[in-house]
Design a protein around this motif. Structure first.
Motif, PDB file in Angstrom:
ATOM      1  N   SER A  16       0.818  -1.221   0.000  1.00 13.22           N
ATOM      2  CA  SER A  16       0.000   0.000   0.000  1.00 13.22           C
ATOM      3  C   SER A  16       0.849   1.267   0.000  1.00 13.22           C
ATOM      4  N   LEU A  17       0.241   2.340  -0.482  1.00 15.33           N
ATOM      5  CA  LEU A  17       0.753   3.697  -0.329  1.00 15.33           C
ATOM      6  C   LEU A  17      -0.032   4.305   0.822  1.00 15.33           C
ATOM      7  N   VAL A  18       0.658   4.810   1.840  1.00 14.22           N
ATOM      8  CA  VAL A  18       0.003   5.352   3.028  1.00 14.22           C
ATOM      9  C   VAL A  18       0.424   6.803   3.213  1.00 14.22           C
ATOM     10  N   VAL A  19      -0.551   7.673   3.507  1.00 10.95           N
ATOM     11  CA  VAL A  19      -0.294   9.073   3.824  1.00 10.95           C
ATOM     12  C   VAL A  19      -0.766   9.299   5.255  1.00 10.95           C
ATOM     13  N   ASP A  20       0.162   9.671   6.132  1.00 13.21           N
ATOM     14  CA  ASP A  20      -0.144   9.910   7.539  1.00 13.21           C
ATOM     15  C   ASP A  20      -0.070  11.413   7.790  1.00 13.21           C
ATOM     16  N   ILE A  21      -1.229  12.053   7.850  1.00 13.09           N
ATOM     17  CA  ILE A  21      -1.309  13.496   8.072  1.00 13.09           C
ATOM     18  C   ILE A  21      -1.518  13.732   9.558  1.00 13.09           C
ATOM     19  N   GLY A  22      -0.606  14.495  10.153  1.00 13.27           N
ATOM     20  CA  GLY A  22      -0.612  14.663  11.600  1.00 13.27           C
ATOM     21  C   GLY A  22       0.008  13.423  12.234  1.00 13.27           C
ATOM     22  N   ALA A  23       1.174  13.057  11.739  1.00 14.84           N
ATOM     23  CA  ALA A  23       1.810  11.796  12.112  1.00 14.84           C
ATOM     24  C   ALA A  23       2.269  11.743  13.561  1.00 14.84           C
ATOM     25  N   ASN A  24       2.357  12.877  14.224  1.00 14.11           N
ATOM     26  CA  ASN A  24       2.795  12.939  15.616  1.00 14.11           C
ATOM     27  C   ASN A  24       4.142  12.246  15.746  1.00 14.11           C
ATOM     28  N   GLY A  26       4.702   9.029  15.157  1.00 13.39           N
ATOM     29  CA  GLY A  26       4.825   7.979  14.169  1.00 13.39           C
ATOM     30  C   GLY A  26       4.298   6.605  14.521  1.00 13.39           C
ATOM     31  N   MET A  27       3.446   6.486  15.497  1.00 12.70           N
ATOM     32  CA  MET A  27       2.949   5.153  15.859  1.00 12.70           C
ATOM     33  C   MET A  27       2.137   4.521  14.720  1.00 12.70           C
ATOM     34  N   PHE A  28       1.225   5.290  14.105  1.00  9.48           N
ATOM     35  CA  PHE A  28       0.479   4.732  12.973  1.00  9.48           C
ATOM     36  C   PHE A  28       1.410   4.483  11.797  1.00  9.48           C
ATOM     37  N   SER A  29       2.356   5.372  11.565  1.00  9.85           N
ATOM     38  CA  SER A  29       3.316   5.188  10.479  1.00  9.85           C
ATOM     39  C   SER A  29       4.102   3.893  10.669  1.00  9.85           C
ATOM     40  N   LEU A  30       4.538   3.627  11.893  1.00 10.39           N
ATOM     41  CA  LEU A  30       5.246   2.378  12.189  1.00 10.39           C
ATOM     42  C   LEU A  30       4.346   1.174  11.928  1.00 10.39           C
ATOM     43  N   TYR A  31       3.107   1.273  12.371  1.00  8.76           N
ATOM     44  CA  TYR A  31       2.139   0.194  12.140  1.00  8.76           C
ATOM     45  C   TYR A  31       1.980  -0.068  10.640  1.00  8.76           C
ATOM     46  N   LEU A  40       5.380   5.383   2.242  1.00 11.61           N
ATOM     47  CA  LEU A  40       4.737   6.144   3.309  1.00 11.61           C
ATOM     48  C   LEU A  40       5.140   7.608   3.210  1.00 11.61           C
ATOM     49  N   PHE A  41       4.144   8.483   3.241  1.00  9.29           N
ATOM     50  CA  PHE A  41       4.362   9.919   3.361  1.00  9.29           C
ATOM     51  C   PHE A  41       3.836  10.330   4.734  1.00  9.29           C
ATOM     52  N   ALA A  42       4.693  10.887   5.593  1.00  7.64           N
ATOM     53  CA  ALA A  42       4.290  11.295   6.938  1.00  7.64           C
ATOM     54  C   ALA A  42       4.489  12.801   7.080  1.00  7.64           C
ATOM     55  N   PHE A  43       3.444  13.496   7.557  1.00  6.54           N
ATOM     56  CA  PHE A  43       3.470  14.946   7.733  1.00  6.54           C
ATOM     57  C   PHE A  43       3.246  15.288   9.193  1.00  6.54           C
ATOM     58  N   GLU A  44       4.170  16.045   9.793  1.00  5.69           N
ATOM     59  CA  GLU A  44       4.041  16.485  11.184  1.00  5.69           C
ATOM     60  C   GLU A  44       4.729  17.842  11.338  1.00  5.69           C
ATOM     61  N   PRO A  45       3.951  18.918  11.602  1.00  2.81           N
ATOM     62  CA  PRO A  45       4.549  20.247  11.694  1.00  2.81           C
ATOM     63  C   PRO A  45       5.240  20.565  13.025  1.00  2.81           C
ATOM     64  N   ASN A  46       4.846  19.918  14.120  1.00  6.85           N
ATOM     65  CA  ASN A  46       5.422  20.214  15.434  1.00  6.85           C
ATOM     66  C   ASN A  46       6.886  19.778  15.480  1.00  6.85           C
ATOM     67  N   LEU A  71       5.761  19.636   7.873  1.00  7.03           N
ATOM     68  CA  LEU A  71       4.779  20.532   7.261  1.00  7.03           C
ATOM     69  C   LEU A  71       3.391  20.218   7.777  1.00  7.03           C
ATOM     70  N   ALA A  72       2.529  21.218   7.769  1.00  6.98           N
ATOM     71  CA  ALA A  72       1.116  21.008   8.038  1.00  6.98           C
ATOM     72  C   ALA A  72       0.419  20.787   6.696  1.00  6.98           C
ATOM     73  N   VAL A  73      -0.703  20.092   6.719  1.00  4.55           N
ATOM     74  CA  VAL A  73      -1.483  19.846   5.508  1.00  4.55           C
ATOM     75  C   VAL A  73      -2.806  20.575   5.655  1.00  4.55           C
ATOM     76  N   SER A  74      -3.186  21.312   4.620  1.00  8.10           N
ATOM     77  CA  SER A  74      -4.409  22.105   4.663  1.00  8.10           C
ATOM     78  C   SER A  74      -5.040  22.131   3.282  1.00  8.10           C
ATOM     79  N   GLY A  75      -6.279  22.535   3.235  1.00  7.81           N
ATOM     80  CA  GLY A  75      -6.984  22.689   1.980  1.00  7.81           C
ATOM     81  C   GLY A  75      -6.742  24.059   1.358  1.00  7.81           C
ATOM     82  N   VAL A  76      -5.900  24.871   2.008  1.00  8.30           N
ATOM     83  CA  VAL A  76      -5.626  26.231   1.551  1.00  8.30           C
ATOM     84  C   VAL A  76      -4.132  26.372   1.319  1.00  8.30           C
ATOM     85  N   ALA A  77      -3.733  26.921   0.194  1.00  4.52           N
ATOM     86  CA  ALA A  77      -2.309  27.132  -0.090  1.00  4.52           C
ATOM     87  C   ALA A  77      -1.713  28.128   0.882  1.00  4.52           C
ATOM     88  N   GLY A  78      -0.442  27.910   1.230  1.00  2.00           N
ATOM     89  CA  GLY A  78       0.287  28.839   2.075  1.00  2.00           C
ATOM     90  C   GLY A  78       0.194  28.521   3.520  1.00  2.00           C
TER      91      GLY A  78
END
Length: 78
Positions: A16-24, A26-31, A40-46, A71-78
């Motif tokens: 599978s291709l998995v996108v983890d938005i708000g990965a924190n 990485g527990m779900f990413s590891l799973y 796997l694409f993992a996004f975590e801005p903190n 990076l954060a992921v949003s429906g708005v550019a910028g």
């Protein structure tokens, strides 16, 4: 426990291709990787969570192609 034992996030099909938005950290990413995700694409801005995420996903046992973004992921550019 919730992710690995109860599998409340569902089943990940091998390859599978998995996108983890708000990965924190990485527990779900590891799973997902341990379940056979191919990519796997993992996004975590903190910054501190991203640092731990990066450490968790740098394990040699992970065979997926992993891309981590502070990076954060949003429906708005910028």
């Amino acid at each position: 426990m919730v992710i690995f034992c109860k599998k409340e996030y569902g089943h990940i099909n091998p390859g599978s291709l998995v996108v983890d938005i708000g990965a924190n950290i990485g527990m779900f990413s590891l799973y997902a990787c341990r379940s056979g995700a191919e990519k796997l694409f993992a996004f975590e801005p903190n910054p501190s969570a991203h640092q731990t995420l990066s450490k968790n996903l740098s394990q040699q046992l992970i065979q997926a192609d992993v891309s981590i973004y502070q990076l954060a992921v949003s429906g708005v550019a910028g």
